[in-house]
Design an enzyme around this catalytic site. Structure first.
Site, PDB file in Angstrom:
ATOM      1  N   ASN A 238      -3.618 -16.977  28.990  1.00 50.76           N
ATOM      2  CA  ASN A 238      -3.419 -16.788  27.717  1.00 50.76           C
ATOM      3  C   ASN A 238      -3.801 -15.466  27.264  1.00 50.76           C
ATOM      4  O   ASN A 238      -3.209 -14.664  26.758  1.00 50.76           O
ATOM      5  CB  ASN A 238      -4.086 -17.815  26.726  1.00 50.76           C
ATOM      6  CG  ASN A 238      -4.080 -17.532  25.522  1.00 50.76           C
ATOM      7  OD1 ASN A 238      -4.883 -16.661  24.999  1.00 50.76           O
ATOM      8  ND2 ASN A 238      -3.171 -17.871  24.408  1.00 50.76           N
TER       9      ASN A 238
ATOM     10  N   LYS B   2     -20.862 -24.317  25.011  1.00 46.44           N
ATOM     11  CA  LYS B   2     -19.403 -24.497  25.750  1.00 46.44           C
ATOM     12  C   LYS B   2     -19.523 -25.748  26.430  1.00 46.44           C
ATOM     13  O   LYS B   2     -20.640 -26.363  26.863  1.00 46.44           O
ATOM     14  CB  LYS B   2     -19.665 -23.212  26.741  1.00 46.44           C
ATOM     15  CG  LYS B   2     -18.449 -22.702  27.569  1.00 46.44           C
ATOM     16  CD  LYS B   2     -17.873 -21.846  26.774  1.00 46.44           C
ATOM     17  CE  LYS B   2     -16.494 -21.160  27.367  1.00 46.44           C
ATOM     18  NZ  LYS B   2     -16.082 -19.861  26.351  1.00 46.44           N
TER      19      LYS B   2
ATOM     20  N   THR C  27      -7.203 -14.068  20.781  1.00 48.51           N
ATOM     21  CA  THR C  27      -8.055 -13.185  21.780  1.00 48.51           C
ATOM     22  C   THR C  27      -7.405 -12.170  22.388  1.00 48.51           C
ATOM     23  O   THR C  27      -8.197 -10.906  22.334  1.00 48.51           O
ATOM     24  CB  THR C  27      -8.595 -14.170  23.094  1.00 48.51           C
ATOM     25  OG1 THR C  27      -8.777 -15.276  22.442  1.00 48.51           O
ATOM     26  CG2 THR C  27      -9.542 -13.593  23.814  1.00 48.51           C
TER      27      THR C  27
ATOM     28  N   LYS D   6     -21.903 -13.593  21.053  1.00 48.42           N
ATOM     29  CA  LYS D   6     -20.579 -13.062  20.536  1.00 48.42           C
ATOM     30  C   LYS D   6     -20.374 -13.581  19.027  1.00 48.42           C
ATOM     31  O   LYS D   6     -19.739 -12.693  18.288  1.00 48.42           O
ATOM     32  CB  LYS D   6     -19.557 -13.843  21.484  1.00 48.42           C
ATOM     33  CG  LYS D   6     -17.932 -13.523  21.223  1.00 48.42           C
ATOM     34  CD  LYS D   6     -16.901 -14.584  21.937  1.00 48.42           C
ATOM     35  CE  LYS D   6     -17.265 -14.483  23.362  1.00 48.42           C
ATOM     36  NZ  LYS D   6     -16.217 -15.051  24.141  1.00 48.42           N
TER      37      LYS D   6
ATOM     38  N   SER E  32     -10.741 -18.898  15.480  1.00 42.04           N
ATOM     39  CA  SER E  32     -11.201 -20.266  15.541  1.00 42.04           C
ATOM     40  C   SER E  32     -12.060 -20.289  14.103  1.00 42.04           C
ATOM     41  O   SER E  32     -11.850 -21.448  13.547  1.00 42.04           O
ATOM     42  CB  SER E  32     -12.085 -20.471  16.643  1.00 42.04           C
ATOM     43  OG  SER E  32     -11.363 -20.828  17.744  1.00 42.04           O
TER      44      SER E  32
ATOM     45  N   LYS F 150     -20.796 -23.330  18.910  1.00 38.60           N
ATOM     46  CA  LYS F 150     -18.965 -23.031  18.818  1.00 38.60           C
ATOM     47  C   LYS F 150     -18.886 -22.515  20.334  1.00 38.60           C
ATOM     48  O   LYS F 150     -19.263 -21.635  20.791  1.00 38.60           O
ATOM     49  CB  LYS F 150     -18.785 -21.927  17.722  1.00 38.60           C
ATOM     50  CG  LYS F 150     -17.215 -21.670  17.578  1.00 38.60           C
ATOM     51  CD  LYS F 150     -16.578 -22.762  16.862  1.00 38.60           C
ATOM     52  CE  LYS F 150     -14.979 -22.770  17.009  1.00 38.60           C
ATOM     53  NZ  LYS F 150     -14.403 -23.312  18.149  1.00 38.60           N
TER      54      LYS F 150
END
Ligand code: GLU
Length: 420
Positions: A221, A106, A190, A94, A353, A70
């Protein structure tokens, strides 16, 4: 120093520190030192002027031990293999620290979205998605937005993947537009998580929220939503910055006006923003301001051996991934600065997510209130657990977070054993 900086070395060092305290042998952690899969792709695109340009991209899966890989897709000129490897590994830890059932991955494309037309960006996104399609999927590897990408890009990725499959696949990406099954609250998640974390650390250190000074580096963001929410909570946001530099005002900036200005046009930068009483500062100066809380919300390696001894904030909440290089951690610790690590403080994005993916799989949709409450119910206990283990083991909060995360990943690996 910038040339030799390898963020993946940071990851390995942090993992090793935690593994030593946990009593793991080299053999126990050997497998998590290597990304499971790395794919490098060439992305030919017909540019608006009719020429062909080939962009380079990556998708790297660090771990799938605890669940599908992820993690986001970064569109930035500085993307490189070591950066994507580090970002993928940070996602593994994380997801482990907040205990959601994912590994880490990623992706990135070397490009500058600000210099591309919308058609060019869409062409890159579609061809990149097709190139990494063998690796991704709702049960395998689930991309999301990161620096330089957003919900629109996720919509194009979802469409491309669905076209290739011949049917609609909602759960292949998260951070999608709401119309395509995106989660309410994902865009702010986030920053909201960073806000919860900041309140939690202030609370632990007996610092009031009202009027406490904070500087935020980065107004993308994450930085802009963090500044907005902390301002709404009553903190005094005295400085913010973006690629064009920063602005400072001792009485506190007008954050809603700044966000309004920046969101009017994606080409608007802080350099064009006007407000009475502001002083123009550089990004470097912002990091060295005498504020209570510093929130780096831009890129990696912002605080390193070259400036660590000049940092004056008492508390740093890492909103970016890897903003503090390992070499700076010891200096900050000696100076008595409390650092809340990225894998904990910016986990709100991937937590929501996860909520999006869960909703997609079940074809249900939760209200924004439900999403925000569920997010808090994950972030607050995760913070508490990291705080407690760091107190118990007399470590920094970063090592504390890795004690929890590395243990979860190693134990999952051990439980699965090595195949074949
Ligand atoms: N790019 C974000 C991160 O670094 C979110 C990843 C995700 O939602 O999968 O945490």
């Amino acid at each position: 120093m910038a040339n030799t900086y390898n963020p993946y070395d940071n990851v390995l060092k942090t993992v090793k520190d935690a593994a030593d305290i946990l009593g793991y042998s080299e053999s126990d952690i050997e497998a998590i030192k290597y990304p499971e899969r790395e794919l490098k792709v060439a992305i030919p695109v017909c540019m608006d002027d009719g020429t062909t340009h080939v962009f380079e991209g990556y998708r790297i899966q660090h771990s799938t031990s605890r669940g599908p890989a992820k993690g986001g897709i970064r569109f930035h000129p500085a993307v490189n293999e070591n950066e994507v490897k580090a970002l993928a590994a940070w996602m593994t830890f994380k997801c482990a620290v907040v205990n959601i059932p994912y590994g880490g991955g990623k992706g990135g494309v070397i490009c500058d979205p600000n210099k591309l037309s919308e058609r060019e960006l869409r062409a890159i996104t579609r061809r990149f998605t097709a190139a990494i399609a063998p690796l991704i999927g709702p049960d395998q590897d689930i991309p999301a937005p990161d620096v330089g990408s957003n919900a629109t890009v996720m919509g194009w990725m979802m469409d491309t993947y669905s076209m290739l499959k011949g049917h609609c696949v909602h759960g292949v990406v998260t951070g999608k537009p709401i119309e395509l099954g995106g989660a309410l609250g994902r865009n702010e998640a986030t920053g909201r998580g960073v806000m919860f974390t900041t309140k939690n650390i202030l609370n632990k250190l007996n610092v009031p929220i009202q009027g406490t000074t904070v500087a935020v580096q980065g107004m993308g963001n994450v930085g802009s939503i963090t500044a907005k929410l902390l301002n709404e909570e009553g903190m005094k946001v005295v400085a913010v910055s973006d690629v064009s530099g920063g602005i400072y005002k001792a009485d506190g900036l007008n954050i809603p006006a700044i966000i309004d200005y920046l969101s009017k046009d994606r080409k608007n930068l802080l350099t064009g923003y006007e407000e009475d009483g502001i002083t123009r500062i550089t990004n470097e100066e912002l990091l060295e301001l005498d504020v209570k809380v510093l929130i780096p919300a831009a890129l990696e390696n912002q605080i390193n051996a070259s400036n660590a001894d000049r940092i004056k904030a008492d508390i740093i909440v890492e909103a970016a991934n890897g903003p503090i290089a390992s070499e700076a951690d010891a200096t900050l610790n000696q100076k008595g600065i409390t650092v809340v690590p990225d894998i904990l403080s910016n986990a709100g994005g991937v937590v929501v997510s996860y909520f999006e993916w869960v909703q997609n799989i079940q074809s249900v949709s939760w209200t924004e209130k439900e999403v925000n409450e569920k997010l808090k119910n994950i972030m607050d206990p995760a913070f508490e657990a990291v705080w407690n283990i760091a107190q118990k083991e007399h470590t920094t909060l970063r090592t504390g977070a890795y004690l929890i995360a590395v243990k979860r990943v190693v134990e999952a690996k051990k439980a699965r054993a090595i195949w074949p």
